[in-house]
Design a protein around this motif. Sequence first.
Motif, PDB file in Angstrom:
ATOM      1  N   GLN A 218      83.903  55.887  57.467  1.00 13.58           N
ATOM      2  CA  GLN A 218      85.325  55.568  57.517  1.00 13.58           C
ATOM      3  C   GLN A 218      86.098  56.355  56.462  1.00 13.58           C
ATOM      4  O   GLN A 218      87.205  56.842  56.730  1.00 13.58           O
ATOM      5  CB  GLN A 218      85.517  54.064  57.320  1.00 13.58           C
ATOM      6  CG  GLN A 218      85.051  53.224  58.488  1.00 13.58           C
ATOM      7  CD  GLN A 218      85.068  51.738  58.184  1.00 13.58           C
ATOM      8  OE1 GLN A 218      85.248  51.322  57.042  1.00 13.58           O
ATOM      9  NE2 GLN A 218      84.890  50.916  59.213  1.00 13.58           N
ATOM     10  N   ALA A 219      85.520  56.467  55.263  1.00 16.05           N
ATOM     11  CA  ALA A 219      86.184  57.231  54.203  1.00 16.05           C
ATOM     12  C   ALA A 219      86.278  58.710  54.579  1.00 16.05           C
ATOM     13  O   ALA A 219      87.283  59.368  54.286  1.00 16.05           O
ATOM     14  CB  ALA A 219      85.443  57.052  52.887  1.00 16.05           C
ATOM     15  N   PRO A 264      87.572  56.866  48.335  1.00 19.29           N
ATOM     16  CA  PRO A 264      88.413  56.333  49.412  1.00 19.29           C
ATOM     17  C   PRO A 264      89.898  56.477  49.093  1.00 19.29           C
ATOM     18  O   PRO A 264      90.323  56.353  47.945  1.00 19.29           O
ATOM     19  CB  PRO A 264      88.009  54.854  49.473  1.00 19.29           C
ATOM     20  CG  PRO A 264      86.667  54.788  48.838  1.00 19.29           C
ATOM     21  CD  PRO A 264      86.671  55.856  47.787  1.00 19.29           C
ATOM     22  N   MET A 265      90.692  56.726  50.134  1.00 16.28           N
ATOM     23  CA  MET A 265      92.140  56.869  49.988  1.00 16.28           C
ATOM     24  C   MET A 265      92.825  56.130  51.127  1.00 16.28           C
ATOM     25  O   MET A 265      92.316  56.083  52.243  1.00 16.28           O
ATOM     26  CB  MET A 265      92.544  58.349  50.015  1.00 16.28           C
ATOM     27  CG  MET A 265      92.035  59.170  48.855  1.00 16.28           C
ATOM     28  SD  MET A 265      92.465  60.914  49.056  1.00 16.28           S
ATOM     29  CE  MET A 265      91.330  61.380  50.360  1.00 16.28           C
ATOM     30  N   THR A 266      93.966  55.577  50.830  1.00 17.08           N
ATOM     31  CA  THR A 266      94.762  54.914  51.862  1.00 17.08           C
ATOM     32  C   THR A 266      96.012  55.699  52.219  1.00 17.08           C
ATOM     33  O   THR A 266      96.591  55.495  53.286  1.00 17.08           O
ATOM     34  CB  THR A 266      95.176  53.506  51.409  1.00 17.08           C
ATOM     35  OG1 THR A 266      95.909  53.608  50.177  1.00 17.08           O
ATOM     36  CG2 THR A 266      93.944  52.628  51.198  1.00 17.08           C
ATOM     37  N   ASP A 267      96.468  56.589  51.316  1.00 16.73           N
ATOM     38  CA  ASP A 267      97.705  57.320  51.568  1.00 16.73           C
ATOM     39  C   ASP A 267      97.719  58.607  50.758  1.00 16.73           C
ATOM     40  O   ASP A 267      96.779  58.912  50.011  1.00 16.73           O
ATOM     41  CB  ASP A 267      98.926  56.453  51.203  1.00 16.73           C
ATOM     42  CG  ASP A 267      98.837  55.915  49.769  1.00 16.73           C
ATOM     43  OD1 ASP A 267      98.186  56.560  48.914  1.00 16.73           O
ATOM     44  OD2 ASP A 267      99.402  54.843  49.496  1.00 16.73           O
ATOM     45  N   LEU A 268      98.782  59.360  50.934  1.00 16.67           N
ATOM     46  CA  LEU A 268      99.027  60.576  50.152  1.00 16.67           C
ATOM     47  C   LEU A 268     100.082  60.267  49.097  1.00 16.67           C
ATOM     48  O   LEU A 268     101.110  59.660  49.401  1.00 16.67           O
ATOM     49  CB  LEU A 268      99.506  61.712  51.051  1.00 16.67           C
ATOM     50  CG  LEU A 268      98.517  62.256  52.074  1.00 16.67           C
ATOM     51  CD1 LEU A 268      99.223  63.225  53.024  1.00 16.67           C
ATOM     52  CD2 LEU A 268      97.348  62.954  51.387  1.00 16.67           C
ATOM     53  N   ASP A 269      99.811  60.674  47.866  1.00 13.16           N
ATOM     54  CA  ASP A 269     100.773  60.520  46.778  1.00 13.16           C
ATOM     55  C   ASP A 269     101.325  61.892  46.425  1.00 13.16           C
ATOM     56  O   ASP A 269     100.567  62.780  45.995  1.00 13.16           O
ATOM     57  CB  ASP A 269     100.106  59.887  45.556  1.00 13.16           C
ATOM     58  CG  ASP A 269      99.812  58.412  45.763  1.00 13.16           C
ATOM     59  OD1 ASP A 269     100.705  57.597  45.471  1.00 13.16           O
ATOM     60  OD2 ASP A 269      98.708  58.088  46.239  1.00 13.16           O
TER      61      ASP A 269
END
Length: 541
Positions: A218-219, A264-269
């Motif tokens: 998933q990651a 793991p990441m959920t969004d772009l910063d």
Amino acid sequence: MDQPNSSGELHELTYYGGSMRSLFRDGERLRVRACSMDAVRAGDVIVFRASSEERHVVHRVIRREETVLLTRGDDLVTVDVRPVTYELFVGRVEAVQRRGSWNAVCGGRGGWVRGQLWHSIRSIHLLLLRLTGRYHGSKSSKTIRVALRSMYPILSASEKSSLSSEDLPTDAMLWPAIVALADQHELAPYLCWQLNRANLLDTVPIDSRERLQRHYRQAWVQYQRLFAAQRRISSAFRDRDMDLIVLKGLYFAHSLYPDPATRPMTDLDLLVRESDVTPALEIFQSLGFQRQGGGGSIAESKEIWLYEPQRRIKVDLHVGLLPYYADFDWDVAGVWDRAARVEVDGLSLRVLAPEDQLIHLVLHGGVEHLLQPLKVMLDARLAWNTWGAKVDAQSFNETVTRAGLQRAAGLTFAATEAVFGPLERVADGTEQSVPDVFVRWVSEVGPVIHRPALLRLYAGRDYLLYGRKRLRRLLVQGRSGSTGQAAESGNAETGRGMRYVLRRGLTLLGLAVGVVVTAVSHPERRPFTFLRLVLWVTERR
């Protein structure tokens, strides 16, 4: 399971593993009789080869389906993915040598009942372990503490300190709690990679191994989606001749971590100049992004949330690096002059300079996230080991002191060093107390921070500190008119006044609420760790 040491009708094999630990122990000898697979009944314990490998597996037969056998270890909750065929079948286990004598192994109907009973017990136990691991802040648990100690060697392993089978827990019942804790702290993909690098992933019980592998997959998929989105965004900004800086996740995944999927990441910063906010929003709108929220909140003066529904991509568009409620004095405008350009898989990205990376880690991980989850502290550890030698220590200390971040930086790196071991730049080889600190931090400090009541307290703290900041400016302007800085300096010399009373009042309020919540929710916790934490959070200087 090692190889058979004799040929003929009877074989003697030595058992090793955790999938049948409730029935056999490591090192015990098993007597295996070669027979036709057609003579095997549900409930029998059999030996078979793992695919075409030389390794042998000992599991119990659950049922027969046409020409294959479905098997499962008594200490596992899932049926083996690969059925046993004639080519893989070796024989049936008849006896186990224990305390100098051979004892018959129950098979058939009795074995099936025994396997089903133990399967029910294990399923309930694993469910409780997962719940305890996921919500371990609700009470102190010996299992969780043991699981944390078992997880520590896997997380702290490096090229200099390789991982071995002796570092892994021998009790298969601990693995669900380990995976649940790793999942909660966003470290499951990293755990999976470490075990796979050491060729130890196959020794993990199959249900826990599959969960780790699922987290890693998933990651990896999420990283590919975010990287593709970053390509489109960077190309659109380049066409408009506009700059943006990539923060945290995407760059950390490539520069700090051994594999992009282990972070793991959920969004772009992304960071843009304040003067470029309007054209930047136009670019995102042309790419299909929608602005989340009404755009009038206090927080959105520093950070704008964007979302692309078609590809389900989230972007945090930062206008500044300082939290909206903070009164730190960091030269954020200078980060654009110091920013570097790097190549990531053929994509040119602009990123913060090493010193600015460390300061931003302190702000993001130490101030805003209070060093939770543990992924934040692992970021800090890997960042310091990677960039610490490139940063002048005296200049860095002067910068954080001038910005008012000395306490936050001190806590961030001291806690990281205590929890994950000495940082390479200042390593002195003293690691004896690291597991104890690691267990205490995760089991005592972490749950306190994750309590919903405390999260509300910290959310309220943000607005209180923002109000204090605004009131402070109004008081200075009201007393001095246009000479606000002189009046502020004069008031600082007296040490007393409205600002002082307000600051102390907010500190005492935060301490009082924190102590009450801690006493009610965590009567068994040591309060002093939390008091120091709240004191650092509420009193900035």
